[in-house]
Design a protein around this motif. Sequence first.
Motif, PDB file in Angstrom:
ATOM      1  N   THR A 152       0.665  -1.519   0.194  1.00 11.17           N
ATOM      2  CA  THR A 152      -0.062  -0.156  -0.164  1.00 11.17           C
ATOM      3  C   THR A 152       0.824   1.227   0.447  1.00 11.17           C
ATOM      4  OG1 THR A 152      -0.170  -0.145   2.630  1.00 11.17           O
ATOM      5  CG2 THR A 152      -1.965  -1.272   1.177  1.00 11.17           C
ATOM      6  N   TYR A 172       4.418   0.770  -9.018  1.00 11.11           N
ATOM      7  CA  TYR A 172       2.571   0.699  -8.673  1.00 11.11           C
ATOM      8  C   TYR A 172       1.954  -0.578  -9.481  1.00 11.11           C
ATOM      9  CZ  TYR A 172      -2.408   2.250  -7.616  1.00 11.11           C
ATOM     10  OH  TYR A 172      -3.546   2.297  -7.710  1.00 11.11           O
ATOM     11  N   ILE A 174      -1.043  -2.174 -10.096  1.00 12.87           N
ATOM     12  CA  ILE A 174      -2.485  -1.006  -9.676  1.00 12.87           C
ATOM     13  C   ILE A 174      -3.005  -2.680  -8.242  1.00 12.87           C
ATOM     14  CG2 ILE A 174      -1.961   0.557 -11.357  1.00 12.87           C
ATOM     15  CD1 ILE A 174      -4.218  -0.918 -12.970  1.00 12.87           C
ATOM     16  N   LEU A 178      -5.381  -2.164  -4.128  1.00 11.79           N
ATOM     17  CA  LEU A 178      -6.720  -3.243  -3.901  1.00 11.79           C
ATOM     18  C   LEU A 178      -7.004  -4.060  -3.139  1.00 11.79           C
ATOM     19  CD1 LEU A 178      -8.149  -2.144  -7.757  1.00 11.79           C
ATOM     20  CD2 LEU A 178      -8.782  -1.092  -5.117  1.00 11.79           C
ATOM     21  N   PRO A 184      -7.138   3.475  -5.342  1.00 14.84           N
ATOM     22  CA  PRO A 184      -6.531   3.694  -5.566  1.00 14.84           C
ATOM     23  C   PRO A 184      -5.678   5.651  -5.918  1.00 14.84           C
ATOM     24  CG  PRO A 184      -7.356   2.500  -7.749  1.00 14.84           C
ATOM     25  CD  PRO A 184      -7.762   2.783  -6.434  1.00 14.84           C
ATOM     26  N   THR A 187      -3.594   5.288  -2.880  1.00 17.42           N
ATOM     27  CA  THR A 187      -2.392   5.471  -3.834  1.00 17.42           C
ATOM     28  C   THR A 187      -1.277   6.292  -4.049  1.00 17.42           C
ATOM     29  OG1 THR A 187      -3.402   2.823  -3.136  1.00 17.42           O
ATOM     30  CG2 THR A 187      -1.407   3.276  -4.445  1.00 17.42           C
ATOM     31  N   ILE A 188      -1.878   6.767  -5.199  1.00 18.84           N
ATOM     32  CA  ILE A 188      -1.169   7.161  -6.257  1.00 18.84           C
ATOM     33  C   ILE A 188      -1.334   9.248  -5.365  1.00 18.84           C
ATOM     34  CG2 ILE A 188      -1.608   9.473  -8.025  1.00 18.84           C
ATOM     35  CD1 ILE A 188      -3.410   6.677  -8.827  1.00 18.84           C
ATOM     36  N   VAL A 224     -11.137  -4.409 -11.610  1.00 20.06           N
ATOM     37  CA  VAL A 224      -9.887  -3.118 -11.234  1.00 20.06           C
ATOM     38  C   VAL A 224     -10.701  -1.824 -12.086  1.00 20.06           C
ATOM     39  CG1 VAL A 224      -7.259  -2.467 -11.209  1.00 20.06           C
ATOM     40  CG2 VAL A 224      -7.887  -5.063 -10.307  1.00 20.06           C
ATOM     41  N   ILE A 229      -8.214   4.971 -12.925  1.00 14.48           N
ATOM     42  CA  ILE A 229      -6.404   4.586 -12.198  1.00 14.48           C
ATOM     43  C   ILE A 229      -5.220   5.259 -13.335  1.00 14.48           C
ATOM     44  CG2 ILE A 229      -4.587   3.738 -11.971  1.00 14.48           C
ATOM     45  CD1 ILE A 229      -6.460   1.574 -10.398  1.00 14.48           C
ATOM     46  N   GLN A 232      -5.660   9.017 -13.101  1.00 11.85           N
ATOM     47  CA  GLN A 232      -5.384  10.211 -12.126  1.00 11.85           C
ATOM     48  C   GLN A 232      -4.509   9.990 -11.794  1.00 11.85           C
ATOM     49  OE1 GLN A 232      -7.363   6.956  -8.853  1.00 11.85           O
ATOM     50  NE2 GLN A 232      -9.494   8.283  -9.271  1.00 11.85           N
TER      51      GLN A 232
END
Length: 286
Positions: A152, A172, A174, A178, A184, A187-188, A224, A229, A232
């Motif tokens: 994470t 990352y 992806i 999750l 997401p 995380t970003i 997903v 993602i 973002q």
Amino acid sequence: MTRLAFSTLPCDGWSLEDMIQLAKKCGFSTMELREGTNWGISAEMNAQERQLTVQKFEEAELRISNIGSSVCFTGHEGDQEQLNQFQKVASLASDLKARGVRVFLGYFRNRRDHSVPAIHYPQIVKSVQEACDYAGAYNVQVWVETHNEFATGRSLKKLLEDVDRSNCAVIYDIIHPLEEDELPLDTIALLGSKLAHVHIKDGTPFDDPMELSWKYTKVGEGQVPIKTIIQQLELAGYRGCYSLEWETKWRKELQIPGMSPEIVFPLYIAFMRNACQSLKKRGSYL
């Protein structure tokens, strides 16, 4: 589509020439090279073999993003051996003009009811620092993948702060945050400019709540939110590659007809082209 890549992991047993040919045919610009004799490159290659490899990629007009090593630091006995292997791969990465070397941290497990030893966090930090210091002399980065106990943004943000090395960054993957119920966007936001590379994959949770990992699917057929993602990441200023990591070697659900790289890779390119159409209007050049 200058930022699409693939990991050579599913090309086990292929020649490097065949991998390059498929990359060109599908329209990739970059390759992420799995380290090992079964994948066409190895830390044991001599200088002439390394020079020839660089020449092959230059002639094909393909870039090498990073070397996907299997190095894994746990903070326990064995880390020195892992560091020794990392040093060999860092030298290889430098010679092949790759930006980074992928490493793992912690222990691999697929189920919540499988116990693993407790990690020794201070020693992991020390091992990563030593790897960064060695790689820095070769102008190579250490790319820690979102995996295991460090899947994470929450866990990796602290690690990056404690390691405190400018050449320590993150791959990352992806799906793994999750699997740990981290959104997401979080995380970003947590990892920000430290995101050097992105692994794209798709999947769905298993019915068994004890399963930590998700069941993998073709890109676009799982749960997903890949398109979200990407959006973002682009809005956050990410400018690295989007690399398909197709885990045929490890995943039984991918070891069936219709899941070979020759079939899946073109589908990935088509999916990403479609996903990125709207982003081009915002100045993104995927």
